[in-house]
Structure formats: structure tokens, C-alpha cells
Design a protein around this motif. Structure first.
Motif, PDB file in Angstrom:
ATOM      1  N   LEU A 192      -0.518   0.306   1.418  1.00  0.00           N
ATOM      2  CA  LEU A 192      -1.316  -0.383   0.400  1.00  0.00           C
ATOM      3  C   LEU A 192      -0.985   0.164  -0.985  1.00  0.00           C
ATOM      4  CD1 LEU A 192      -3.562  -2.334  -0.420  1.00  0.00           C
ATOM      5  CD2 LEU A 192      -5.236  -0.549   0.168  1.00  0.00           C
ATOM      6  N   THR A 193      -0.793   1.470  -1.089  1.00  0.00           N
ATOM      7  CA  THR A 193      -0.383   2.068  -2.362  1.00  0.00           C
ATOM      8  C   THR A 193       0.981   1.535  -2.792  1.00  0.00           C
ATOM      9  OG1 THR A 193      -1.560   4.093  -1.750  1.00  0.00           O
ATOM     10  CG2 THR A 193       0.008   4.241  -3.572  1.00  0.00           C
ATOM     11  N   ALA A 194       1.910   1.481  -1.856  1.00  0.00           N
ATOM     12  CA  ALA A 194       3.249   0.980  -2.161  1.00  0.00           C
ATOM     13  C   ALA A 194       3.197  -0.471  -2.609  1.00  0.00           C
ATOM     14  CB  ALA A 194       4.147   1.129  -0.938  1.00  0.00           C
ATOM     15  N   PHE A 195       2.368  -1.271  -1.939  1.00  0.00           N
ATOM     16  CA  PHE A 195       2.219  -2.679  -2.326  1.00  0.00           C
ATOM     17  C   PHE A 195       1.682  -2.791  -3.749  1.00  0.00           C
ATOM     18  CE2 PHE A 195      -0.784  -6.321  -2.545  1.00  0.00           C
ATOM     19  CZ  PHE A 195       0.154  -7.336  -2.577  1.00  0.00           C
ATOM     20  N   ALA A 196       0.635  -2.019  -4.064  1.00  0.00           N
ATOM     21  CA  ALA A 196       0.056  -2.085  -5.398  1.00  0.00           C
ATOM     22  C   ALA A 196       1.062  -1.643  -6.456  1.00  0.00           C
ATOM     23  CB  ALA A 196      -1.207  -1.222  -5.457  1.00  0.00           C
ATOM     24  N   ALA A 197       1.803  -0.574  -6.177  1.00  0.00           N
ATOM     25  CA  ALA A 197       2.796  -0.090  -7.145  1.00  0.00           C
ATOM     26  C   ALA A 197       3.908  -1.106  -7.351  1.00  0.00           C
ATOM     27  CB  ALA A 197       3.369   1.241  -6.668  1.00  0.00           C
ATOM     28  N   ILE A 230       1.444  -6.632 -14.364  1.00  0.00           N
ATOM     29  CA  ILE A 230      -0.008  -6.786 -14.429  1.00  0.00           C
ATOM     30  C   ILE A 230      -0.673  -5.651 -13.659  1.00  0.00           C
ATOM     31  CG2 ILE A 230      -1.956  -8.284 -13.790  1.00  0.00           C
ATOM     32  CD1 ILE A 230       0.006 -10.664 -14.067  1.00  0.00           C
ATOM     33  N   HIS A 231      -1.539  -4.906 -14.320  1.00  0.00           N
ATOM     34  CA  HIS A 231      -2.257  -3.831 -13.643  1.00  0.00           C
ATOM     35  C   HIS A 231      -3.591  -3.623 -14.346  1.00  0.00           C
ATOM     36  CE1 HIS A 231      -1.101  -0.993 -16.885  1.00  0.00           C
ATOM     37  NE2 HIS A 231       0.061  -1.631 -16.862  1.00  0.00           N
ATOM     38  N   PRO A 232      -4.597  -3.127 -13.651  1.00  0.00           N
ATOM     39  CA  PRO A 232      -4.539  -2.711 -12.252  1.00  0.00           C
ATOM     40  C   PRO A 232      -4.343  -3.895 -11.308  1.00  0.00           C
ATOM     41  CG  PRO A 232      -6.803  -2.693 -13.006  1.00  0.00           C
ATOM     42  CD  PRO A 232      -5.961  -2.940 -14.224  1.00  0.00           C
ATOM     43  N   VAL A 233      -3.913  -3.588 -10.098  1.00  0.00           N
ATOM     44  CA  VAL A 233      -3.779  -4.594  -9.046  1.00  0.00           C
ATOM     45  C   VAL A 233      -5.140  -4.768  -8.379  1.00  0.00           C
ATOM     46  CG1 VAL A 233      -2.767  -5.022  -6.767  1.00  0.00           C
ATOM     47  CG2 VAL A 233      -1.333  -4.220  -8.655  1.00  0.00           C
ATOM     48  N   VAL A 234      -5.535  -6.023  -8.178  1.00  0.00           N
ATOM     49  CA  VAL A 234      -6.777  -6.328  -7.474  1.00  0.00           C
ATOM     50  C   VAL A 234      -6.402  -7.087  -6.203  1.00  0.00           C
ATOM     51  CG1 VAL A 234      -9.008  -7.507  -7.565  1.00  0.00           C
ATOM     52  CG2 VAL A 234      -8.052  -6.444  -9.638  1.00  0.00           C
ATOM     53  N   VAL A 235      -6.748  -6.524  -5.071  1.00  0.00           N
ATOM     54  CA  VAL A 235      -6.284  -7.076  -3.799  1.00  0.00           C
ATOM     55  C   VAL A 235      -7.445  -7.132  -2.816  1.00  0.00           C
ATOM     56  CG1 VAL A 235      -5.475  -4.792  -3.066  1.00  0.00           C
ATOM     57  CG2 VAL A 235      -4.586  -6.820  -1.932  1.00  0.00           C
ATOM     58  N   ARG A 236      -7.488  -8.205  -2.055  1.00  0.00           N
ATOM     59  CA  ARG A 236      -8.495  -8.350  -1.001  1.00  0.00           C
ATOM     60  C   ARG A 236      -7.868  -7.818   0.297  1.00  0.00           C
ATOM     61  NH1 ARG A 236     -11.295 -14.248  -2.085  1.00  0.00           N
ATOM     62  NH2 ARG A 236     -12.791 -13.489  -0.550  1.00  0.00           N
ATOM     63  N   VAL A 237      -8.298  -6.634   0.685  1.00  0.00           N
ATOM     64  CA  VAL A 237      -7.759  -5.961   1.868  1.00  0.00           C
ATOM     65  C   VAL A 237      -8.605  -6.356   3.075  1.00  0.00           C
ATOM     66  CG1 VAL A 237      -7.161  -3.753   2.899  1.00  0.00           C
ATOM     67  CG2 VAL A 237      -7.036  -4.043   0.409  1.00  0.00           C
ATOM     68  N   VAL A 238      -7.951  -6.906   4.104  1.00  0.00           N
ATOM     69  CA  VAL A 238      -8.673  -7.320   5.298  1.00  0.00           C
ATOM     70  C   VAL A 238      -9.124  -6.077   6.063  1.00  0.00           C
ATOM     71  CG1 VAL A 238      -8.562  -8.616   7.461  1.00  0.00           C
ATOM     72  CG2 VAL A 238      -7.396  -9.490   5.412  1.00  0.00           C
ATOM     73  N   VAL A 239     -10.431  -5.992   6.322  1.00  0.00           N
ATOM     74  CA  VAL A 239     -11.045  -4.819   6.945  1.00  0.00           C
ATOM     75  C   VAL A 239     -11.550  -5.215   8.329  1.00  0.00           C
ATOM     76  CG1 VAL A 239     -12.867  -3.082   6.728  1.00  0.00           C
ATOM     77  CG2 VAL A 239     -11.721  -3.966   4.681  1.00  0.00           C
ATOM     78  N   SER A 240     -11.251  -4.417   9.333  1.00  0.00           N
ATOM     79  CA  SER A 240     -11.623  -4.766  10.707  1.00  0.00           C
ATOM     80  C   SER A 240     -13.122  -4.732  10.941  1.00  0.00           C
ATOM     81  CB  SER A 240     -10.941  -3.812  11.695  1.00  0.00           C
ATOM     82  OG  SER A 240     -11.597  -2.552  11.704  1.00  0.00           O
ATOM     83  N   LEU A 298     -12.766  -6.014  -1.594  1.00  0.00           N
ATOM     84  CA  LEU A 298     -12.153  -6.190  -2.912  1.00  0.00           C
ATOM     85  C   LEU A 298     -11.818  -4.813  -3.464  1.00  0.00           C
ATOM     86  CD1 LEU A 298     -11.405  -8.385  -4.962  1.00  0.00           C
ATOM     87  CD2 LEU A 298     -13.615  -7.993  -6.063  1.00  0.00           C
ATOM     88  N   CYS A 299     -10.514  -4.574  -3.642  1.00  0.00           N
ATOM     89  CA  CYS A 299     -10.029  -3.229  -3.978  1.00  0.00           C
ATOM     90  C   CYS A 299      -9.265  -3.269  -5.302  1.00  0.00           C
ATOM     91  CB  CYS A 299      -9.130  -2.743  -2.847  1.00  0.00           C
ATOM     92  SG  CYS A 299      -8.906  -0.975  -2.787  1.00  0.00           S
ATOM     93  N   VAL A 300      -9.635  -2.413  -6.236  1.00  0.00           N
ATOM     94  CA  VAL A 300      -8.976  -2.326  -7.538  1.00  0.00           C
ATOM     95  C   VAL A 300      -8.142  -1.054  -7.560  1.00  0.00           C
ATOM     96  CG1 VAL A 300      -9.304  -2.227 -10.037  1.00  0.00           C
ATOM     97  CG2 VAL A 300     -10.900  -3.545  -8.616  1.00  0.00           C
ATOM     98  N   LEU A 301      -6.822  -1.210  -7.760  1.00  0.00           N
ATOM     99  CA  LEU A 301      -5.895  -0.082  -7.663  1.00  0.00           C
ATOM    100  C   LEU A 301      -5.081   0.031  -8.948  1.00  0.00           C
ATOM    101  CD1 LEU A 301      -4.665  -0.709  -4.002  1.00  0.00           C
ATOM    102  CD2 LEU A 301      -6.415   0.914  -4.773  1.00  0.00           C
ATOM    103  N   ASP A 302      -5.373   1.056  -9.731  1.00  0.00           N
ATOM    104  CA  ASP A 302      -4.656   1.300 -10.982  1.00  0.00           C
ATOM    105  C   ASP A 302      -3.655   2.421 -10.734  1.00  0.00           C
ATOM    106  OD1 ASP A 302      -3.798   1.370 -13.533  1.00  0.00           O
ATOM    107  OD2 ASP A 302      -5.685   2.024 -14.426  1.00  0.00           O
ATOM    108  N   VAL A 303      -2.512   2.055 -10.129  1.00  0.00           N
ATOM    109  CA  VAL A 303      -1.549   3.077  -9.711  1.00  0.00           C
ATOM    110  C   VAL A 303      -0.305   3.109 -10.592  1.00  0.00           C
ATOM    111  CG1 VAL A 303      -2.333   2.923  -7.319  1.00  0.00           C
ATOM    112  CG2 VAL A 303      -0.418   1.497  -8.073  1.00  0.00           C
ATOM    113  N   ALA A 304      -0.191   2.197 -11.538  1.00  0.00           N
ATOM    114  CA  ALA A 304       1.022   2.118 -12.352  1.00  0.00           C
ATOM    115  C   ALA A 304       1.266   3.433 -13.098  1.00  0.00           C
ATOM    116  CB  ALA A 304       0.908   0.967 -13.345  1.00  0.00           C
ATOM    117  N   GLY A 305       2.496   3.945 -12.974  1.00  0.00           N
ATOM    118  CA  GLY A 305       2.887   5.145 -13.706  1.00  0.00           C
ATOM    119  C   GLY A 305       2.420   6.451 -13.118  1.00  0.00           C
TER     120      GLY A 305
END
Length: 439
Positions: free
Chosen positions: A257-262, A270-280, A299-306
């Protein structure tokens, strides 16, 4: 023409209820994508298996797990109702493969036919089963189910219970664990269920009002057909994710998920990345053993750029854990919330970016791969474009298949919002950033 055998069943319970939250989540997706979301599997049969054996197992599944004998009642003024049947008959097809044919190929063709045959939600049973007979012996079983009756992790529960039934001499061994969909819907309508949904949606509202509305570049390279799908397979990414997971004390899903966001941030700017992660949702005790769809997106907000990758993994772990706790809610209430936030903000807040890791959760096992092993696997990586269609789909959806020794990834994108080149750059970037972090 195939021979059809009718398998009678009689299970406990029956009745009519609203859809559970997990069913409603899938129904909304089915309406958007105009599909009944069939899920299928082809399995070789043990030598000596008979049609009666398969029929007996099918009967056990239908009687044991209420979702497998649940149909819908469609309504013009709202979502459907679920209808649980106490008894009935389902067809079991017996298909004879020609003497000179490959029975595995025949089974694959039958699976494709069962997937592609139109589905009547009110009249068809949600389980389609066939067996392949070659030179008088059964060779394969083909099963296709409507997604409304189960999800991937529920499939693992079902397989374990069927295996236990076989080991017990085909005798039932107590009640199935987990709430059935009818029971889920009743709890969700209760005061406790309404509190759960309200709590989750307070988190969603806070996030929806804080994020920037734009997710993707827009129609800079729109294509016809509009929706593109690609297949990406990388053993190097699998090994690298193992290495980083062990080093950071986290799990493979968090690393990917980190790799996808980066990679998405790098490819779109465009960042941060906002992604709907399917949760079991199976960390909830009442749902852990449920044979039914209970997964919902967080709903997950990932500000991983840089950020250094290990630091980004730690951030993703914290942010995703918080998001996962708020992934159990009433989808109808969420639709109303999104519409209200969009009206208040005067524009659409785009959250149509999904990430779904179908592999069982858990830490990376086995010895830590060396940097040389990771690099040596890079030439095996494959990327290929698959389907291109105009039938509606989500704007972006990344799915990781449940394969043990590689990352087999499916990526779909709407080229009105995200160009094909960005889709490819995203998955290749996932590999590049993870391999760099591992080596």
C-alpha cells in the motif's frame, strides 16, 4: 448437451431482510459496473470421485451456509431485499469431455460459460456447479458464485469447514461460526449497529471535508474503449516487500500500500494520495468465521511523497490502522454523507481509487531474501494490457491476487481520469520503489 442433476437441500432458517452492509456495498458496485460479479474456481477431483460425492458436498454447503441459498427481491424504490430459502433444488451439470480433449481445457471453457451466462437475481440460485467427465471418470469441478454470497476471506472459511466435514467422515461438526447475512442485517439495524455506523461515518466526514477534491490528472489521454485493464506480475516485488516488511516489523499489505501511494503520487504529481482500501472486517469477532461478504472500503489518506520508504511504511501503518477501524458502516448513509459534503463544498470530492489485497493477512514468513535474489528476479516481471471496454468501472482499482510466491496485480483505470501511461507507471513504480528500499 450436458446432463443436469437436481440437488435437493433443506437448511435451517429462512426469511426476508434488508441487505447486510457488505451485501449493499457489493450491490452498489454491481449497479455501477453492470455486472453480477461472478467469482469462480476450477478444482481437479480426486481419483474415484463420483457425481453423488459432489452432490453431497454441494448439499452440505447449501444447508450449512445460509448465504449460499440466498436470493434477492428487487424493489423499484430502493435496494433489494435478501430472501433466504429454507429448501429448494439446485442444478449440477455433468459435462462429458470428448475422448481426445484436454479435460482441464474443457473445465476452463465451462467456467467461462458459467461466468458469462446472464444472472437473474430473483430466480437463479447464487451457486453454479458443474463437473467434467472424461472417459467415464470425473476430472474437474467448476464452481461459480455470485459475489453477494461471499468474499475472498469467506471463501477460505468455507474451504476450511468443508475440509473439516470431509475429515469427520462427512458429518456436521457443530454450528457454522459467524453471523449469517440475515442476522448481520438485523444487528446493523439495531441501536448498537446504528452507533457503529455513525461512529465510522464521523471519521469519514472529517476526512472528506479536509482532503483536496482532485485525485487524477483528468482527460489528458482519454481512449476508446474508455476503461483499460492490465495484468502485472512481479516476483521481485514479492521478495522486496518481504524484505521491507521484516525490516520494519510490519506486513506485506502495508508495504505494498505504501508502494502504491508513492508510485501513484510520483506518476500523477498529486498528493497526498487518498485511497479506499478494502478491509476484510474479520478482526471483528462476530464476522471472523462468516461465510458471506463483510468486506468494506476504508478511506485512507497517505502523504508519503518525498519520505524515506521505511518512514513512509510506518506512516502508512498508523494511518491505515485508524482507517480500518472505520470500515464498517451503512453504505446508504455513506452515499448521503458524500452527497452532502459535495453540496457543501460546491464540487465533487473524488474518492474513486481502490486498493484490494486478497491475500490472507499476516507477517512475511521464511528467510529474508538477499538483495541479489531480489535483483535476480527482476527480468521475470511481466506487464500486459488485457481488457478494454466501455462498460462502466471504477476510476482506478488495484487488486492483488491471493498467490503465495509473487505479486500478481490487476489494475483497472478510467482513461477519462487517468491515462494508460500513468496506470503502467504506477505498477512499475511500485516495483521500483520497493526494490530500491529492499536492496
Amino acid at each position: 448437451m450436458p446432463e443436469t442433476i437436481m440437488v435437493a437441500f433443506r437448511g435451517a432458517g429462512g426469511g426476508v431482510e434488508e441487505l447486510s452492509w457488505g451485501q449493499r456495498e457489493l450491490w452498489n458496485g454491481m449497479e455501477r459496473q453492470r455486472t453480477w460479479m461472478p467469482m469462480g474456481i476450477v478444482l481437479p477431483l480426486a481419483a474415484g470421485a463420483t457425481v453423488a460425492d459432489v452432490a453431497e458436498e454441494l448439499r452440505f454447503i447449501l444447508e450449512r451456509f445460509p448465504s449460499m441459498r440466498t436470493r434477492l427481491r428487487l424493489r423499484p424504490d430502493g435496494p433489494p431485499l435478501q430472501v433466504l430459502a429454507g429448501a429448494g433444488e439446485v442444478p449440477l451439470e455433468v459435462i462429458d469431455a470428448p475422448d481426445g480433449a484436454d479435460p482441464a481445457a474443457v473445465a476452463a471453457a465451462v467456467s467461462a460459460r458459467l461466468h458469462e451466462t446472464a444472472f437473474d437475481f430473483e430466480r437463479d440460485w447464487p451457486v453454479r456447479t458443474a463437473v467434467i467427465r472424461h472417459r467415464g471418470a470425473l476430472t474437474h469441478q467448476v464452481t461459480v458464485v455470485c459475489h453477494l454470497v461471499n468474499d475472498g476471506f469467506g471463501g477460505l472459511v468455507l474451504a476450511e469447514r468443508v475440509g473439516r466435514w470431509h475429515r469427520a467422515g462427512r458429518r456436521a461438526d457443530g454450528e457454522p461460526g459467524g453471523l449469517a447475512p440475515l442476522e448481520q442485517a438485523r444487528w446493523q439495524r439495531s441501536e448498537a449497529g446504528r452507533r457503529q455506523s455513525a461512529s465510522a461515518l464521523r471519521h469519514w466526514e472529517k476526512t472528506l471535508r479536509a482532503i483536496e477534491p482532485r485525485r487524477f490528472p483528468g482527460p489528458v489521454d482519454a481512449r476508446r474503449p474508455r476503461h483499460w485493464q492490465a495484468d502485472f506480475s512481479s516476483r521481485a516485488l514479492h521478495l522486496a516487500a518481504q524484505t521491507v516488511a521484516r525490516r520494519t516489523g510490519t506486513d506485506r499489505t502495508t508495504v505494498l500500500l505504501t508502494a502504491f501511494a508513492a508510485a501513484l503520487s510520483e506518476a500523477t504529481g498529486i498528493h497526498p494520495v487518498v485511497v479506499r482500501v478494502v478491509v476484510s472486517n474479520r478482526f471483528r469477532s462476530a464476522l471472523a468465521e462468516a461465510v458471506s461478504p463483510v468486506s468494506q472500503p476504508a478511506l485512507c489518506v497517505l502523504d508519503v511523497a518525498g519520505r524515506p520508504f521505511d518512514e513512509a511504511v510506518a506512516l502508512t501503518g498508523r494511518r491505515s490502522l485508524t482507517a480500518y477501524k472505520h470500515a464498517y458502516y451503512d453504505p446508504g448513509d455513506l452515499d448521503e454523507l458524500i452527497a452532502r459534503v459535495n453540496r457543501d463544498r460546491g464540487e465533487e470530492v473524488d474518492i474513486a481509487c481502490y486498493f484490494n489485497d486478497r491475500r490472507p493477512p499476516g507477517p512475511a514468513d521464511g528467510p529474508v531474501p538477499t538483495a541479489e535474489e531480489v535483483r535476480a528476479a527482476l527480468p521475470e516481471t511481466t506487464f500486459r494490457w488485457m481488457a478494454r471496454q466501455d462498460r462502466p468501472n471504477e476510476r482506478m482499482f488495484v487488486t492483488i491476487a491471493a498467490e503465495p510466491d509473487t505479486v500478481h496485480l490487476d489494475i483497472c483505470g478510467d482513461t477519462e481520469h487517468i491515462p494508460p501511461a500513468v496506470l503502467e507507471a504506477c505498477v512499475r513504480g511500485m516495483e521500483a520503489v520497493t526494490v530500491a528500499a529492499a536492496t
